[in-house]
Write an enzyme that holds these catalytic residues in place. Structure first.
Site, mmCIF file in Angstrom:
data_model
loop_
_atom_site.group_PDB
_atom_site.id
_atom_site.type_symbol
_atom_site.label_atom_id
_atom_site.label_comp_id
_atom_site.label_asym_id
_atom_site.label_seq_id
_atom_site.Cartn_x
_atom_site.Cartn_y
_atom_site.Cartn_z
ATOM 1 N N SER A 240 1.045 -0.982 0.158
ATOM 2 C CA SER A 240 0.470 0.128 0.164
ATOM 3 C C SER A 240 1.296 1.159 0.233
ATOM 4 C CB SER A 240 -0.999 -0.305 0.742
ATOM 5 O OG SER A 240 -1.621 -1.560 0.637
HETATM 6 N N1 SAH Z 1 -1.009 -4.611 4.410
HETATM 7 C C1 SAH Z 1 -0.244 -5.160 3.187
HETATM 8 C C2 SAH Z 1 -1.541 -4.529 1.515
HETATM 9 C C3 SAH Z 1 -0.790 -5.728 0.745
HETATM 10 S S1 SAH Z 1 -2.498 -6.003 -0.678
HETATM 11 C C4 SAH Z 1 0.865 -4.164 2.410
HETATM 12 O O1 SAH Z 1 1.733 -3.589 3.977
HETATM 13 O O2 SAH Z 1 1.609 -4.801 1.915
HETATM 14 C C5 SAH Z 1 -4.049 -7.040 -0.556
HETATM 15 C C6 SAH Z 1 -3.066 -7.866 0.336
HETATM 16 O O3 SAH Z 1 -4.157 -8.785 1.019
HETATM 17 C C7 SAH Z 1 -2.969 -8.992 -0.812
HETATM 18 O O4 SAH Z 1 -1.478 -9.330 -0.321
HETATM 19 C C8 SAH Z 1 -4.179 -9.874 -0.742
HETATM 20 O O5 SAH Z 1 -3.589 -11.313 -1.491
HETATM 21 C C9 SAH Z 1 -4.641 -10.177 0.280
HETATM 22 N N2 SAH Z 1 -6.330 -10.199 0.120
HETATM 23 C C10 SAH Z 1 -6.656 -10.357 -0.357
HETATM 24 N N3 SAH Z 1 -8.419 -11.099 0.270
HETATM 25 C C11 SAH Z 1 -7.640 -12.115 0.712
HETATM 26 C C12 SAH Z 1 -8.524 -12.015 1.902
HETATM 27 N N4 SAH Z 1 -9.692 -12.859 1.829
HETATM 28 N N5 SAH Z 1 -7.729 -12.908 2.922
HETATM 29 C C13 SAH Z 1 -6.806 -12.424 3.193
HETATM 30 N N6 SAH Z 1 -5.239 -12.051 2.426
HETATM 31 C C14 SAH Z 1 -6.304 -11.683 1.748
#
Ligand code: SAH
Length: 218
Positions: free
Chosen positions: A67
């Site tokens: 993000s």
């Molecule tokens: N907090 C992260 C943001 C990553 S983007 C950071 O700081 O880098 C969002 C993430 O959510 C992705 O890795 C995606 O695979 C995950 N995601 C999407 N749906 C999800 C679910 N139902 N359960 C767990 N993770 C999920």
């Protein structure tokens, strides 16, 4: 092998990023201190070494993203994290957001549905620095019943609806920060579970996240 060096140049760029976040309205010094303390370039491919301190989202493995710093700061500020609180994060991704929460003293439980990203935590550079992060491979819509209730819940993917199981796993008086789908973009919401079980909903800015998907992906 990636080299983990936090040079004066990185530190200088990071300080400028923190100043930028302040001008964009982030005022919680504890959030800004955590961002200032964490080398964001450690969480990215070395191709992004210096770009890591631009206020931008970047690609990580499995077609996901780390993000944007402003988004991380914004969600963390809304969450009002206090030391030792139990925080559930949905979407581990690069582990950057988890680290910000851990740096602030939270006990972090983070869930990722992409096996590749979950496995990456084994090489996580801060594993020994942040023993207060626990990693789980699973579907965030289900939460973690074994560890409930949580003081705070943060969802870092675009949620199609407010997951009912996560509301159940929030303690009375607890808060959830969730980017809720509104067509093309998401509206940031803060949901407070009142002690009588009713919900208070506050609405904030618009953001753009990768989708929150059901089930696991191996
Ligand atoms: N907090 C992260 C943001 C990553 S983007 C950071 O700081 O880098 C969002 C993430 O959510 C992705 O890795 C995606 O695979 C995950 N995601 C999407 N749906 C999800 C679910 N139902 N359960 C767990 N993770 C999920």
């Amino acid at each position: 092998m990636k080299q983990y060096i936090d040079s004066y140049q990185h530190k200088g760029l990071r300080k400028r990023l923190v100043d930028l976040l302040r001008t964009k309205g982030i005022s919680d010094e504890r959030v800004l201190d955590a961002i200032n303390a964490i080398p964001r370039h450690f969480f990215l491919d070395s191709a992004f070494d210096l770009r890591a301190y631009e206020d931008k989202a970047f690609p990580i493995e499995a077609d996901q993203t780390i993000s944007q710093p402003y988004t991380v700061a914004y969600q963390t500020q809304l969450l009002q994290v206090k030391k030792s609180e139990k925080v559930l994060e949905i979407g581990t991704g690069s582990i950057y957001q988890s680290s910000v929460l851990a740096e602030m003293g939270a006990r972090v439980y983070t869930i990722e549905r992409q096996k590749k990203l979950y496995d990456a935590q084994k090489d996580f550079v801060f594993r020994s620095k942040y023993p207060n992060i626990k990693f789980f491979y699973g579907d965030g819509f289900e939460g973690l019943t074994a560890f409930m209730p949580f003081d705070k819940i943060i969802i870092t993917a675009a949620a199609p609806f407010i997951p009912p199981k996560l509301i159940e796993q929030l303690r009375p008086g607890g808060m959830m920060v969730i980017p809720l789908d509104e067509g093309e973009v998401q509206r940031m919401l803060r949901i407070t579970k009142n002690t009588d079980g009713t919900l208070k909903e506050e609405s904030f800015e618009e953001f753009s996240f990768v989708p929150m998907l059901t089930g696991k992906n191996n």
